[in-house]
Design an enzyme around this catalytic site. Structure first.
Site, PDB file in Angstrom:
ATOM      1  N   GLN A   1     -12.405  57.743 -26.329  1.00 30.79           N
ATOM      2  CA  GLN A   1     -13.163  58.455 -25.305  1.00 30.79           C
ATOM      3  C   GLN A   1     -14.081  57.483 -24.577  1.00 30.79           C
ATOM      4  OE1 GLN A   1     -14.676  62.042 -26.921  1.00 30.79           O
ATOM      5  NE2 GLN A   1     -15.930  62.580 -25.168  1.00 30.79           N
TER       6      GLN A   1
ATOM      7  N   SER B   1     -11.121  55.290 -32.685  1.00 29.63           N
ATOM      8  CA  SER B   1     -11.593  56.680 -32.741  1.00 29.63           C
ATOM      9  C   SER B   1     -10.490  57.631 -32.279  1.00 29.63           C
ATOM     10  CB  SER B   1     -12.873  56.820 -31.917  1.00 29.63           C
ATOM     11  OG  SER B   1     -13.479  58.082 -32.117  1.00 29.63           O
ATOM     12  N   LEU B   2     -10.673  58.319 -31.156  1.00 33.92           N
ATOM     13  CA  LEU B   2      -9.641  59.190 -30.597  1.00 33.92           C
ATOM     14  C   LEU B   2      -8.293  58.467 -30.489  1.00 33.92           C
ATOM     15  CD1 LEU B   2      -8.534  61.576 -28.824  1.00 33.92           C
ATOM     16  CD2 LEU B   2      -9.585  60.394 -26.879  1.00 33.92           C
TER      17      LEU B   2
ATOM     18  N   ARG C   1      -9.650  68.835 -32.080  1.00 25.24           N
ATOM     19  CA  ARG C   1     -10.721  67.872 -32.377  1.00 25.24           C
ATOM     20  C   ARG C   1     -11.807  67.931 -31.306  1.00 25.24           C
ATOM     21  NH1 ARG C   1     -11.884  62.213 -31.170  1.00 25.24           N
ATOM     22  NH2 ARG C   1     -12.392  60.994 -33.039  1.00 25.24           N
TER      23      ARG C   1
ATOM     24  N   HIS D   1     -19.127  60.155 -35.202  1.00 20.79           N
ATOM     25  CA  HIS D   1     -18.959  59.294 -36.381  1.00 20.79           C
ATOM     26  C   HIS D   1     -20.251  59.175 -37.200  1.00 20.79           C
ATOM     27  CE1 HIS D   1     -14.917  58.269 -35.175  1.00 20.79           C
ATOM     28  NE2 HIS D   1     -15.374  58.075 -33.941  1.00 20.79           N
TER      29      HIS D   1
ATOM     30  N   GLN E   1     -12.397  60.721 -40.660  1.00 23.95           N
ATOM     31  CA  GLN E   1     -12.712  59.883 -39.501  1.00 23.95           C
ATOM     32  C   GLN E   1     -13.933  60.344 -38.707  1.00 23.95           C
ATOM     33  OE1 GLN E   1     -11.310  60.196 -35.687  1.00 23.95           O
ATOM     34  NE2 GLN E   1     -10.110  58.306 -35.662  1.00 23.95           N
TER      35      GLN E   1
END
Length: 289
Positions: free
Chosen positions: A10, A88-89, A113, A195, A244
């Site tokens: 992102q 991440s994503l 998500r 996170h 995650q």
């Protein structure tokens, strides 16, 4: 010579993203139309014609970056990767690229998500900040000394770390980082404390969707954010994906481990080229394309 495919997260979105691929390739059009149908709204209209603010909506941003990344990788490569990773994503795009998830299943997980993270941000307001010029261990130590929730969230490259947590704790940590010699420590324009422990409700919401999704054995290893290690077992991949949202993105360590395992060429697929710059800072000797 081993090839590593990497996928951004992102923040890499931009107005008009993926339109060139859509206009030039029938397969891209088919994938984009599938995404619009599965999501129940015209994601591509926002991607192609929306403003930067339109693209900042969480329910749009994450599926848009995922879709662009997967389309780009499908169309722009012939050879299969020897290893994959995503920031991440971007880990969801990487899971499609290595065959662990079907495109359609991954898209629905990304959408779930995004919605879970948006709800968590509203329930537990927080923020993130970039810290430049301090070693990983020192940033970790300063975070632990603060009152309130603040943790190291993204280990992007040596000397570039993002911290995440409650607003007051982040502000206090930024002051402490500067006092410790950080070149910069400033808040980022983000909608939540990604996170970090504040994302626990999102992780719980996403758990049901992940558990009912079929994961397959990938044809090459994926270096996951949580462990930074090569994984090939579907159940371990699933478990790491569950962790995650509340665990740090160990990008520096992931790239270092990929290089140690033989990666000499890195290729980034998706909007922007942020990861290329990070990889060059982690190891300037590898080829980045």
């Amino acid at each position: 010579m081993l090839k590593a495919f990497v996928f951004p997260g992102q923040g890499s979105q931009f107005p008009g993203m993926c339109k060139d691929l859509y206009d030039a390739h029938a397969e891209a059009r088919e994938m984009c139309q599938t995404a619009d149908r599965l999501l129940g709204f015209s994601l591509t209209d926002v991607m192609f014609e929306g403003t930067a603010d339109d693209l900042k909506q969480t329910k749009v941003t994450q599926p848009a970056v995922f879709l662009h990344s997967v389309v780009a990788q499908r169309l722009l490569t012939i050879e299969k990767p020897d290893m994959v990773a995503g920031h991440s994503l971007g880990e969801f795009s990487a899971l499609v690229a290595c065959g662990a998830l079907r495109f359609e299943d991954a898209l629905l997980l990304v959408s779930a998500r995004a919605q879970a993270m948006q709800a968590a941000c509203e329930a537990n307001p927080g923020t993130m900040a970039a810290v430049l010029g301090l070693p990983d261990e020192q940033v970790d130590e300063i975070c632990k000394k603060q009152s309130g929730v603040v943790v190291a969230a993204n280990f992007n490259c040596p000397g570039q770390i993002v911290i995440s947590g409650e607003v007051e704790a982040i502000d206090a940590a930024c002051v402490a980082m500067k006092e410790a010699g950080a070149r910069r420590a400033l808040r980022l324009p983000v909608g939540g404390a990604f996170h970090s422990p504040l994302m626990a409700p999102a992780a719980e919401d996403l758990k049901a969707a992940i558990l009912k999704t079929d994961f397959h054995k990938p044809f090459c290893p994926i270096y996951q954010n949580v462990t930074a290690k090569a994984e090939t077992e579907p159940e371990i991949i699933r478990e790491n994906l569950l962790k995650q949202l509340t665990a740090p993105v160990r990008w520096t360590q992931s790239v270092q481990n990929m290089i140690a395992d033989g990666a000499t060429e890195f290729y980034e697929f998706g909007p922007g080229d942020v990861l290329k710059g990070l990889i060059r800072k982690i190891n300037p000797e590898v080829q980045v394309g």
